[in-house]
Motif scaffolding. Structure first.
Motif, PDB file in Angstrom:
ATOM      1  N   THR A 355       0.626  -1.351  -0.281  1.00  0.00           N
ATOM      2  CA  THR A 355      -0.232  -0.161   0.280  1.00  0.00           C
ATOM      3  C   THR A 355       0.899   0.927  -0.228  1.00  0.00           C
ATOM      4  OG1 THR A 355      -2.271  -1.005   0.875  1.00  0.00           O
ATOM      5  CG2 THR A 355      -1.401   1.451   1.280  1.00  0.00           C
ATOM      6  N   ALA A 356       0.815   1.790  -1.232  1.00  0.00           N
ATOM      7  CA  ALA A 356       1.589   3.298  -1.255  1.00  0.00           C
ATOM      8  C   ALA A 356       0.880   4.007  -0.447  1.00  0.00           C
ATOM      9  CB  ALA A 356       1.553   3.834  -2.573  1.00  0.00           C
ATOM     10  N   PRO A 357       1.858   4.645   0.488  1.00  0.00           N
ATOM     11  CA  PRO A 357       0.498   5.753   1.559  1.00  0.00           C
ATOM     12  C   PRO A 357       0.260   7.374   0.219  1.00  0.00           C
ATOM     13  CG  PRO A 357       2.974   6.240   1.831  1.00  0.00           C
ATOM     14  CD  PRO A 357       2.853   4.805   0.784  1.00  0.00           C
ATOM     15  N   GLY A 358      -0.831   7.962   0.944  1.00  0.00           N
ATOM     16  CA  GLY A 358      -1.197   8.922  -0.012  1.00  0.00           C
ATOM     17  C   GLY A 358       0.158  10.307  -0.227  1.00  0.00           C
ATOM     18  N   LYS A 359      -0.311  11.344  -0.614  1.00  0.00           N
ATOM     19  CA  LYS A 359       0.478  12.760  -0.660  1.00  0.00           C
ATOM     20  C   LYS A 359      -0.199  13.972  -0.324  1.00  0.00           C
ATOM     21  CE  LYS A 359       3.787  10.392  -2.275  1.00  0.00           C
ATOM     22  NZ  LYS A 359       5.289   9.871  -1.231  1.00  0.00           N
TER      23      LYS A 359
END
Length: 521
Positions: A355-359
């Motif tokens: 899961t890639a973190p949001g910005k």
């Protein structure tokens, strides 16, 4: 041999500390005995009083490991080794606390330094490693007590300081070495703190505008890890519940909502890439005729990556603004050191894509109202909540999926944390969960609705839109930084005082002076 004797001498203290840790774990949901905090803290300090730094570390670690073992047994759903590892990791932070607090207790300003050290310890646990785990903060247990209202003024770290300070004051009153004057001051100060907290009033008035929101809990086909792999059924459960809501509105049994909230993981299939999932969502949106905040897992942005998101899905324009979860859970949604660990821990393969973190901050404007969206565990992280408040959130939304931990006490703990966030921010919080607990929490922390677990639940509420900021929101992170700084200062001063030789009394032989400088093991 000497080490064994030293260990034997501190064993009674270690037993007391372990008991104090168990008592502190019972402060929180699902046990919910917050008053035990004022017994657990003094017991820990009694065990630390007069010992060396090494002994303080051992005693503090015993306290902390027991505390987390009682607090988060729900992690054993993932595996008993995971629960033990977390308890040990978090417990060692309290070992460091014990190491420094044992020396701070010998300083003349110990009543100030010790609660500041507690705040510093919670700050550390909430920050490292991998972004920290802020689940064990004292403040989370006090939504139902007058003390909890202080969170609106000094925030969660400030409330932890107050609770720890009250525990320290109880210790000062009961400590045999305390002078009568100190006991009197401690007693008066404790009564004053409790009295002042009971006088605090929390406003729930809005800016004159209200929003009617529907929280949809569609339920999942199984418990624990069983629900994994049944994503399409979960989405259709939420579709069915939303269609039932439309029928109830048409029949006059429910108010027509301005917004419908679906929980985190209401679809684990990317609706931008899967036609059937997109059709289910659009059918639901067109049925209610208002935007739905959809909890969706999207593919990307990189290869073998995904993002947990909230998507504003409009009945006319389709998908719009997206908030991607900024603080995914390590070993739950992504694997740190993935390449190194996977060959040895096959169970981690269940995590799947990283899961890639949001910005971007989760402030979503919908029909003229700013909703602050936080997803699941993010509600426990100060920076996530602070950022949406700085971004102008007028109502808070928590999209969550606790199906893995249903029936373990974890959903109750998260709901209690959410209540404290409502008090701290002065915002209504709308909670939507796949399987429970969903609900509505007023800006004063009072519960309007709390769903059961593993049952379908749809609740419609009219809630105030609020612009006013609490003092805690205005102060932001300053109370935590100042109190942590004071805690570090207290530790340094205590260590410096420890290194200073004591002045010998007239007529005292040098050998006698040296013997008094030694501290117990």
């Amino acid at each position: 041999m000497e080490r064994l004797r030293a260990l034997w001498r501190i064993l009674p203290r270690l037993i007391v500390a372990v008991g104090a840790g168990a008592l502190l774990g019972l402060v929180f949901e699902p046990h919910d005995h917050p008053w035990l905090a004022f017994l657990a803290v003094p017991l820990l300090l009694a065990a630390l009083s007069g010992v060396s730094m090494k002994a303080g570390f051992l005693i503090g670690s015993g306290f902390g490991i027991t505390y987390y073992a009682v607090l988060v047994p729900w992690l054993s759903i993932i595996g008993g080794d995971a629960a033990i590892a977390l308890a040990v990791l978090e417990g060692l932070f309290y070992g460091v606390f014990g190491m420094f607090a044992s020396q701070a207790l010998k300083h003349k300003l110990w009543i100030l330094w010790v609660p500041c050290l507690w705040v510093a310890t919670e700050y550390a646990t909430a920050s490292v490693p991998f972004g920290g785990f802020p689940w064990g903060r004292l403040a989370w247990a006090f939504a139902d007590l007058p003390l909890g209202k202080l969170a609106s003024l000094v925030g969660i770290p400030g409330l932890t300081f107050v609770i720890a300070l009250l525990g320290v004051l109880v210790f000062a009153v009961l400590r045999r070495r305390s002078a009568l004057s100190l006991r009197a001051v401690a007693l008066v100060a404790g009564i004053a703190i409790v009295g002042v907290s009971s006088l605090v009033t929390l406003s729930t008035e809005g800016n004159g505008k209200t929003v009617t929101a529907a929280m949809v809990q569609g339920n999942v086909p199984g418990k624990g890890l069983e629900f994994l792999g049944r994503a399409r059924t979960v989405t259709r459960n939420h579709l069915t519940a939303t269609l039932d809501l439309r029928k109830a509105v048409d029949a006059g049994a429910q108010l027509k909502p301005d917004i419908v909230i679906w929980p985190e993981n209401s679809t684990d299939i990317d609706p931008y890439k899967d036609a059937a999932t997109r059709q289910d969502i659009e059918q639901a949106v067109k049925a209610v005729g208002v935007p739905i905040l959809v909890g969706a897992v999207l593919e990307g942005p990189g290869p073998n990556e995904r993002q947990t998101t909230g998507i504003v899905w409009d009945p006319k324009t389709g998908p719009g603004d997206v908030y991607a979860k900024r603080h995914p859970v390590p070993f739950g949604e992504y694997i740190p050191f993935r390449e190194q660990l996977l060959p040895y821990i096959k169970r981690l393969e269940m995590v799947g894509r990283q899961t890639a973190p949001g910005k971007t901050v989760g402030v979503l404007p919908i029909n003229g109202v700013n909703y602050g969206d936080v997803i699941c565990f993010e509600v426990a992280y100060d920076d996530i909540v602070s950022d949406v408040m700085k971004g102008g959130a007028q109502i808070l939304v928590v999209q969550t999926n606790n199906a893995t931990y249903g029936g373990t006490g974890q959903p109750e703990q998260q709901f209690a944390i959410t209540r404290m966030r409502a008090i701290e921010t002065g915002r209504t919080v709308l909670v939507a969960s796949t399987s429970g607990i969903s609900g509505v929490i007023h800006p004063d922390g009072k519960i309007e609705h709390k769903s059961g677990q593993f049952v379908p639940d749809v609740y419609v509420a009219s809630v105030p839109v609020r612009d006013a900021k609490t003092l805690a929101t205005t102060l932001g992170g300053w109370p935590q930084w100042i109190l942590t700084g004071l805690g570090i200062m207290g530790a340094v001063l205590a260590l410096l005082a420890r290194r200073k030789p004591r002045a010998a009394e007239p007529g005292t032989p040098p050998a006698a002076t040296e013997s008094r400088e030694k501290v117990p093991a």
